[in-house]
Design an enzyme around this catalytic site. Structure first.
Site, PDB file in Angstrom:
ATOM      1  N   GLN A 209       0.845  -1.187   0.000  1.00 34.19           N
ATOM      2  CA  GLN A 209       0.000   0.000   0.000  1.00 34.19           C
ATOM      3  C   GLN A 209       0.883   1.241   0.000  1.00 34.19           C
ATOM      4  OE1 GLN A 209      -3.828  -0.866   0.325  1.00 34.19           O
ATOM      5  NE2 GLN A 209      -2.533  -2.365  -0.695  1.00 34.19           N
ATOM      6  N   ALA A 250     -11.705   1.757   4.836  1.00 32.77           N
ATOM      7  CA  ALA A 250     -10.723   0.983   4.078  1.00 32.77           C
ATOM      8  C   ALA A 250      -9.933   1.860   3.105  1.00 32.77           C
ATOM      9  CB  ALA A 250     -11.424  -0.146   3.336  1.00 32.77           C
ATOM     10  N   HIS A 251      -8.991   1.222   2.406  1.00 32.67           N
ATOM     11  CA  HIS A 251      -8.092   1.964   1.530  1.00 32.67           C
ATOM     12  C   HIS A 251      -8.830   2.626   0.366  1.00 32.67           C
ATOM     13  CE1 HIS A 251      -7.110  -2.078  -0.739  1.00 32.67           C
ATOM     14  NE2 HIS A 251      -8.392  -1.796  -0.747  1.00 32.67           N
ATOM     15  N   ASN A 252      -8.368   3.841   0.073  1.00 31.82           N
ATOM     16  CA  ASN A 252      -8.874   4.641  -1.058  1.00 31.82           C
ATOM     17  C   ASN A 252     -10.325   5.079  -0.925  1.00 31.82           C
ATOM     18  OD1 ASN A 252      -6.731   2.521  -2.562  1.00 31.82           O
ATOM     19  ND2 ASN A 252      -6.451   4.708  -2.944  1.00 31.82           N
TER      20      ASN A 252
END
Length: 360
Positions: A209, A250-252
């Site tokens: 990431q 969560a991511h993004n």
């Protein structure tokens, strides 16, 4: 340290109409039911009107709709004869004045002897860094920032002016946090998102990431919440967002300005939540969808597709007796069969016989 204010000072700050002696002093806040002499209460919810006659509060914040038609400044309201602070929005007034009575200890600028601050970190003026806190290389700590005991600030991360980070918060590398942000204990910001690719042989290949996290100004983040870093681009939290305890982002994910997320809500990767949205407790959004501005998602609702129209959305069953819930759960499994038989009836509305005459 006790705090003591006159009703005149409070009325001026709230821009409220005062009915009572402006020299009367109050030293605390409490509920209508529990307030006593020297305490300020408020009435915002109609279901508590019945508590007015028996309230012993020194003064009450309420709205004009609770007043009698009498113009007498000493008129009683529902049997209550104390001082009144009249506002259009009593709950907002209570929220604004609550800061005056906040018992949290005042911080004192300085770096504790046990803290570890890298020589390449930039630390502003009037900063307080508590015991055993760690600030890594090239981190930037703005003016008037507070870092509680045991905090970790990763390399190249930035904290804007007036931000407060409570004890035992972990902020990884390359996280940018704006001004006047509050982060409560146990929260982790910038951990790796849940990114893995199947390798075809039953194993998982980690996707590193390499994005960061961007958090705007005037954000509040509750205890034990997690905000993952982006896989490529950054995870983004807008200005004025409020996030409860135990929330997963969560991511993004992108969250628009002034949205609110209640406890146990969760947003999966690469989802966009608009401005002025509300996620009630335990609400969930699947990944790779977009939710427009001004959407309210009710408690325990699962959003599985994009929402393009503002409004309130729910997928949860209402509370009912367990016996009724079990009956309804069985009916849900029969919906397809019922729909098929209904189509037959619609085509042949007068048809009678075993083809349609079956118990539902």
């Amino acid at each position: 340290m006790s705090k003591d204010f006159s009703l005149g000072e409070i009325a001026a700050f709230l821009n409220a109409e005062l009915r009572g002696d402006p020299q009367t002093r109050v030293s605390g806040l409490n509920t209508l039911q529990n307030a006593g002499s020297g305490e300020l209460a408020f009435l915002a919810n109609e279901k508590y009107v019945s508590q007015l006659p028996s309230s012993s509060a020194e003064a009450i914040i309420l709205s004009a709709k609770h007043l009698s038609s009498s113009s007498n400044a000493n008129a009683t309201i529902g049997g209550y004869s104390g001082a009144l602070l009249i506002l259009d929005n009593p709950y907002l007034g209570y929220a604004q004045i609550s800061k005056w009575f906040d018992p949290a200890p005042q911080t004192v600028a300085g770096i504790h002897a046990s803290a570890v601050v890298d020589s390449r970190a930039k630390v502003g003026v009037n900063v307080a860094i508590g015991p055993n806190a760690v600030v890594e290389a090239d981190a930037v700590i703005g003016d008037n920032v507070y870092l509680g005991a045991g905090c970790y600030i990763g390399a190249r991360s930035q904290l804007g002016e007036g931000t407060r980070i409570s004890a035992n918060v972990s902020i990884y590398h390359d996280v940018s946090i704006g001004c006047k942000v509050t982060v409560h204990s146990g929260t982790v910001i910038g951990a790796d998102g849940f990114g893995f690719a199947p390798d075809g042989s039953g194993n998982w290949q980690k996707i590193y990431q390499i994005g960061g996290v961007l958090i705007g100004d005037n954000v509040e983040i509750g205890a034990c919440t997690t905000i993952d870093r982006g896989a490529l681009a950054d995870t983004q939290i807008g200005n004025g967002v409020i996030i409860d305890n135990h929330v997963q982002i969560a991511h993004n994910v992108i969250i628009g300005d002034n949205s609110a997320l209640a406890a146990f809500s969760a947003i999966a990767g690469s989802t966009t939540l608009g401005r002025n949205c509300i996620l009630a407790g335990d609400a969930g959004l699947v990944g790779h969808i977009e939710v427009c501005d001004n959407v309210q998602v009710m408690a325990r609702t699962l959003v599985t597709k994009s929402i393009a129209k503002p409004g309130a959305y729910s997928s949860s069953m209402p509370m009912m007796k367990t016996s009724d819930w079990r009956k309804n759960a069985v009916r849900i499994t029969q919906l397809d069969s019922i729909a098929r038989r209904l189509r037959v009836l619609e085509k042949k509305p007068y048809l009678i016989g075993p083809e349609v005459d079956k118990p539902i």
